[in-house]
Design a protein around this motif. Structure first.
Motif, PDB file in Angstrom:
ATOM      1  N   LYS A  80      -0.160  -9.689  -4.491  1.00  0.00           N
ATOM      2  CA  LYS A  80      -1.452  -9.392  -3.876  1.00  0.00           C
ATOM      3  C   LYS A  80      -1.239  -8.602  -2.594  1.00  0.00           C
ATOM      4  O   LYS A  80      -0.403  -8.968  -1.771  1.00  0.00           O
ATOM      5  CB  LYS A  80      -2.161 -10.719  -3.577  1.00  0.00           C
ATOM      6  N   GLU A  81      -2.000  -7.539  -2.476  1.00  0.00           N
ATOM      7  CA  GLU A  81      -1.889  -6.692  -1.292  1.00  0.00           C
ATOM      8  C   GLU A  81      -2.520  -7.399  -0.089  1.00  0.00           C
ATOM      9  O   GLU A  81      -3.735  -7.618  -0.047  1.00  0.00           O
ATOM     10  CB  GLU A  81      -2.613  -5.362  -1.578  1.00  0.00           C
ATOM     11  N   SER A 126       0.819  -1.227   0.000  1.00  0.00           N
ATOM     12  CA  SER A 126       0.000   0.000   0.000  1.00  0.00           C
ATOM     13  C   SER A 126       0.846   1.268   0.000  1.00  0.00           C
ATOM     14  O   SER A 126       0.319   2.365  -0.142  1.00  0.00           O
ATOM     15  CB  SER A 126      -0.945  -0.003   1.189  1.00  0.00           C
ATOM     16  N   LYS A 171      -1.255  -4.575 -14.743  1.00  0.00           N
ATOM     17  CA  LYS A 171      -2.242  -3.794 -13.999  1.00  0.00           C
ATOM     18  C   LYS A 171      -1.740  -3.493 -12.589  1.00  0.00           C
ATOM     19  O   LYS A 171      -1.121  -4.351 -11.971  1.00  0.00           O
ATOM     20  CB  LYS A 171      -3.544  -4.606 -13.898  1.00  0.00           C
ATOM     21  N   GLU A 227      -3.586  -1.978  -9.201  1.00  0.00           N
ATOM     22  CA  GLU A 227      -4.726  -1.404  -8.493  1.00  0.00           C
ATOM     23  C   GLU A 227      -4.285  -1.199  -7.060  1.00  0.00           C
ATOM     24  O   GLU A 227      -4.046  -2.168  -6.348  1.00  0.00           O
ATOM     25  CB  GLU A 227      -5.937  -2.347  -8.536  1.00  0.00           C
ATOM     26  N   LYS A 228      -4.150   0.043  -6.660  1.00  0.00           N
ATOM     27  CA  LYS A 228      -3.666   0.317  -5.306  1.00  0.00           C
ATOM     28  C   LYS A 228      -4.566  -0.365  -4.282  1.00  0.00           C
ATOM     29  O   LYS A 228      -5.776  -0.375  -4.425  1.00  0.00           O
ATOM     30  CB  LYS A 228      -3.627   1.825  -5.056  1.00  0.00           C
ATOM     31  N   ASN A 229      -3.946  -0.911  -3.255  1.00  0.00           N
ATOM     32  CA  ASN A 229      -4.639  -1.631  -2.178  1.00  0.00           C
ATOM     33  C   ASN A 229      -5.262  -2.947  -2.649  1.00  0.00           C
ATOM     34  O   ASN A 229      -6.036  -3.551  -1.920  1.00  0.00           O
ATOM     35  CB  ASN A 229      -5.723  -0.782  -1.512  1.00  0.00           C
ATOM     36  N   GLU A 230      -4.965  -3.366  -3.874  1.00  0.00           N
ATOM     37  CA  GLU A 230      -5.494  -4.652  -4.349  1.00  0.00           C
ATOM     38  C   GLU A 230      -4.371  -5.556  -4.854  1.00  0.00           C
ATOM     39  O   GLU A 230      -4.023  -6.521  -4.197  1.00  0.00           O
ATOM     40  CB  GLU A 230      -6.520  -4.449  -5.462  1.00  0.00           C
TER      41      GLU A 230
END
Lengths: 337, 526
Positions: free
Chosen positions: B242-243, B39, B214, B216-219
């Motif tokens: 993976k976050e 994150s 790709k 995706e922040k926090n994902e």
């Protein structure tokens, strides 16, 4: 009715402006330096000063506020330091995930909490009442962090009933983003694999969050039902020979629901803020974690934008609650309220 | 009502039927899934990324003139460059590039791309820019001599080891100039054009072993293999990072097999993970040093006997065993294990008698009161309490101030602390990145923050910075370290270890001392 709504919308706008002003100034006057946090612990002072200038924090507060207010008037909430994207885009990304989870959690709280509260009141001090009391106690007193981990351990790790934390299996491709809510988007795309997988991923976090709401709802419905059941009109209904089910649902529950609606509204407002802890444990990319990080790093634009969103949500939920009062109890008129 | 209730029961039953038969995702034999906290990523643009995870991921996507191999971190090797020349005065460096490198876009990588990439770092002047600009690299000091030759002029003579390490740092990654220019836009901060900064924060224009699919922040971050890489075509098709912020959640998922690697586990989890026969623990000393900073202008702390007493009063082994769970080593040098110049010589051990005598000699037999600032994230509060207990034994009463980062670092930079618990990690892979902040106050970092203005060590560090003979340079650092350990403004606490849980079907995993040195391309999966 229309006059009432207009009045409420005007109040809402004033509230939001107030929230914006207060949050903005609090964020700037507290003894902390957001730039220092952005630059990191290792950067020399020169880097911090350069970033301060780059972000416009070297200007007097009133100029910063003027710029911010001007941008806001044009619908621009500014850019977040932590994501580097416009705050509005961030909110549009994270809020749907929280909204979806909060709504499912609230749905669970209501469909379990209300019947449980009614049964506890009707069968007072019976095993079901004790069960309801214990469940409410767990919901209210157990830290959501602990509860989440225990549920993960049991239902994901040991029993394997539910999938790993996250919104979707990482091998699945998300459908086209229309609402940002996976369940809705997958339904629109008729992508059943994603829909059912998203539903499975939703279950545990919604259950943990819902348990908290359930506790409050069940207890308030119970006490309210006990109060209503001792009223004269309930006795009258029974004397007139109404069936017990009708007495309980049509006469008692409808009246007992008014305080419950208040609690439901407050619970929903709280859930829509996002839960940092639940979202952290269940790897849920929602508003709670976004705002949590924003507050800790003093990400000013995200803090003010997020706070206004939360205020807006609370105001809207309260408005719906007030409208529901009138629906549930015709004696309450909106004009007077 | 009855009908509604019936529908409700039916719906609930349907949900349960859908949910209970869950058996886990399958079909991942050529996909590596790593669970880690990502994150902190703000941007994946080499000119901006300076966070732990951002630099780590960006390093997989881009190539640099020089790079470190997956298992050795003492000096970088050729990557995009295949040879170099340096002028007599040591200021002009010429690099000959490989001619067989293509970007993910299919564009040929040429000297113009290197020139564009370095110039945009200077122009954007974001956080990591100093790694290049510290050598005096400006927009007009780099040029393409021909299609595959780059010339870089520095403002002074610098040690080749330092310069090369900086050329292997993430900020020196080569960006596809054509793609970046296509995505140039004017922004508030860069009204003349952002050199593709906005677009490159979430997209990539590299030539590295992995292509950003790709983020995706926090994902998650998803990387696809670049099978046409000139040197290191990956063995797997895809990597999904993976976050997973919560370490317990990482542990459960790696044990269950939903992720292949659980990045950075804590000691208490390592103990239980070691019992799982399907996993192994891979570890590496982290290039991080935890230390106690001592402001030498604050009352008794000005006396080196008091500072030495503090260094002798600390229960180093207790801290390492109980708080770090054994995942750390004592350290008495500002050069961490993994860097050239590291020494395992121990200057300070817990010795209360010696500490009390030093306190008495300094005129403080009954101790004194002092404040200690520390961060709010684990293990800082726990370490601070342990230090408080340690110092109480020689009469020093420590008042703890737990501060969030936006309060802690401004106070430290303003030299307003008494004692501060902090850590330091390298900005690039060379001992100079530690020696300079710890010993050269003119760099205005740690030595300056602790008001330790030692002209001798400052001059020695500056001399080392220009020493072309690597052995002589390392010898200078060792000499400086002796001075710093003896009279400096620090008590070095420990160097932690990174410990990762790796499933046994993963091969060729090499734990690295920092995320950006970790290479994903050799990893295979059975």
């Amino acid at each position: 009715m229309l006059q009432y709504l207009i009045r409420r919308v005007v109040t809402l706008a004033i509230t939001l402006i107030g929230i914006m002003v207060v949050t903005f100034f609090i964020s700037l006057v507290i003894p902390a330096d957001p730039l220092s946090s952005i630059a990191g612990p290792q950067a020399p002072q020169e880097t911090v000063d350069r970033l301060r200038k780059l972000y416009g924090f070297d200007q007097p507060i009133y100029i910063q506020f003027g710029r911010y207010a001007n941008r806001l008037a044009h619908g621009d909430l500014g850019t977040s330091f932590q994501t580097g994207r416009p705050v509005l885009e961030d909110i549009a990304k994270y809020f749907p995930a929280t909204f979806e989870l909060a709504t499912i959690a609230l749905f669970f709280s209501i469909i379990v909490g209300i019947p449980l509260g009614v049964l506890s009141a009707v069968y007072r001090n019976s095993p079901i009442d004790h069960f309801s009391r214990v469940l409410s106690l767990i919901g209210v007193s157990m830290p959501v962090f602990w509860l989440g981990l225990v549920f993960l351990l049991i239902f994901y790790f040991k029993l394997g009933w539910f999938p790993e934390p996250g919104r979707l299996d990482i091998m699945l491709i998300e459908p086209e983003r229309l609402t940002g809510m996976l369940l809705v988007d997958s339904l629109i795309a008729l992508d059943w694999e994603v829909f059912f997988d998203a539903l499975k991923h939703m279950f545990l976090p919604a259950f943990v969050l819902g348990l908290y709401g359930l506790a409050g709802i069940a207890r308030i419905v119970r006490s309210s039902m006990l109060d209503v059941l001792s009223q004269e009109y309930i006795k009258t209904a029974r004397i007139k020979g109404a069936r017990e089910f009708i007495v309980l649902t049509r006469h008692a529950l409808r009246n007992a629901l008014i305080p419950a609606v208040t609690i439901i509204g407050l619970t929903y407002g709280g859930l829509l803020e996002g839960s940092v802890l639940t979202e952290t444990i269940f790897s849920w990319p929602g508003l709670g974690r976004y705002l949590g990080t924003a507050f800790l790093t003093l990400d000013l634009n995200a803090v003010v934008g997020g706070t206004m969103l939360v205020a807006l949500t609370f105001c809207l939920v309260n408005l719906v609650v007030d409208l529901l009062y009138a629906f549930l109890d015709p004696k309450i008129t909106l004009a007077r309220s | 009502m009855k009908t509604s209730l019936g529908k409700l029961v039916a719906f609930t039953a349907l949900v349960l039927v859908l949910v209970i038969p869950y058996a886990g995702a399958a079909g991942r034999s050529d996909v590596l899934v790593v669970g880690m906290a990502t994150s902190d990523i703000i941007s994946l643009d080499p000119a901006k990324a300076f966070e732990f995870s951002g630099v780590g991921i960006e390093a997989q996507i881009y190539d640099r003139l020089l790079d470190f191999p997956e298992d050795r971190f003492d000096k970088p090797e050729f990557s995009l460059a295949e040879s170099f020349n340096v002028s007599e005065d040591g200021k002009t460096w010429t690099f000959k590039l490989r001619e067989d490198v293509k970007f993910h876009s299919g564009n040929q990588l040429t000297a113009e791309d290197v020139v564009y990439s370095f110039k945009r770092v200077v122009y954007l002047n974001d956080q990591p820019a100093f790694i290049l600009t510290q050598f005096g690299i400006a927009e007009d000091s780099i040029r393409a001599v021909d299609k595959y030759t780059v010339e870089i002029k520095l403002d002074n003579k610098y040690a080749s080891g330092i310069f090369f390490s900086c050329l292997a740092a993430g900020v020196a990654s080569v960006v596809d100039a054509k793609v970046a220019q296509q995505h140039e836009q004017k922004t508030d901060k860069y009204p003349d054009g952002d050199r593709g900064l906005t677009w490159l924060s979430r997209n990539s224009a590299g030539s590295g072993p992995w292509i950003l699919r790709k983020w995706e922040k926090n994902e998650s971050v998803i990387l696809d293999a670049n099978p046409k890489h000139f040197m290191h075509p990956p063995k797997l098709k895809r990597v999904i990072i993976k976050e997973i912020v919560e370490a317990t959640s990482r542990r459960l998922q790696v044990e269950k097999g939903d992720i292949d690697i659980a990045w950075q586990m804590f000691p208490d989890q390592i103990k239980s993970l070691m019992k799982n026969a399907d996993l192994r623990i891979e570890s590496s000393p982290a290039m991080v040093i935890w230390y106690l900073g001592i402001n030498v202008t604050k009352g008794p702390l000005a006396d080196n006997r008091v500072r030495t007493a503090i260094r002798h009063a600390i229960d180093y082994n207790g801290i390492i065993d109980s708080i770090m769970g054994g995942a750390a080593s004592p350290i008495n040098t500002f050069i961490p294990e993994g860097f050239a110049g590291y020494e395992d010589k121990v200057y300070y051990k817990e010795d209360l008698d010696k500490a009390r005598k030093l306190m008495a000699d300094a005129g403080f037999p009954d101790g004194f009161e002092i404040e200690m600032d520390h961060g709010d994230q684990t293990p800082s509060p726990e370490l601070a309490q342990a230090l408080q207990n340690s110092l109480a034994r020689i009469g020093i009463t420590v008042k703890l101030n737990k501060l969030i980062s936006s309060q802690l670092w401004p106070k430290y930079r303003a030299q307003k602390h008494d004692l501060i618990l902090a850590r330091w990690g390298p900005d690039y892979v060379d001992p100079h990145t530690n020696a300079q902040p710890f010993a050269d106050y003119k760099a205005k970092v740690l030595s300056w923050r602790n008001v330790y203005y030692n002209d001798e060590t400052s001059a020695m560090i500056q001399k080392a910075g220009q020493e072309m003979d690597n052995d002589k340079r390392i010898a200078i650092y060792k000499e400086v370290n002796q001075i710093i350990q003896t009279e400096g403004p620090y008590a070095m606490l420990f160097q932690p270890k990174y410990e990762h849980a790796v499933r046994n079907n993963i091969d060729n995993f090499t734990a690295a001392p920092t995320f950006d040195l970790w290479k994903l391309y050799p990893i295979t999966k059975k």
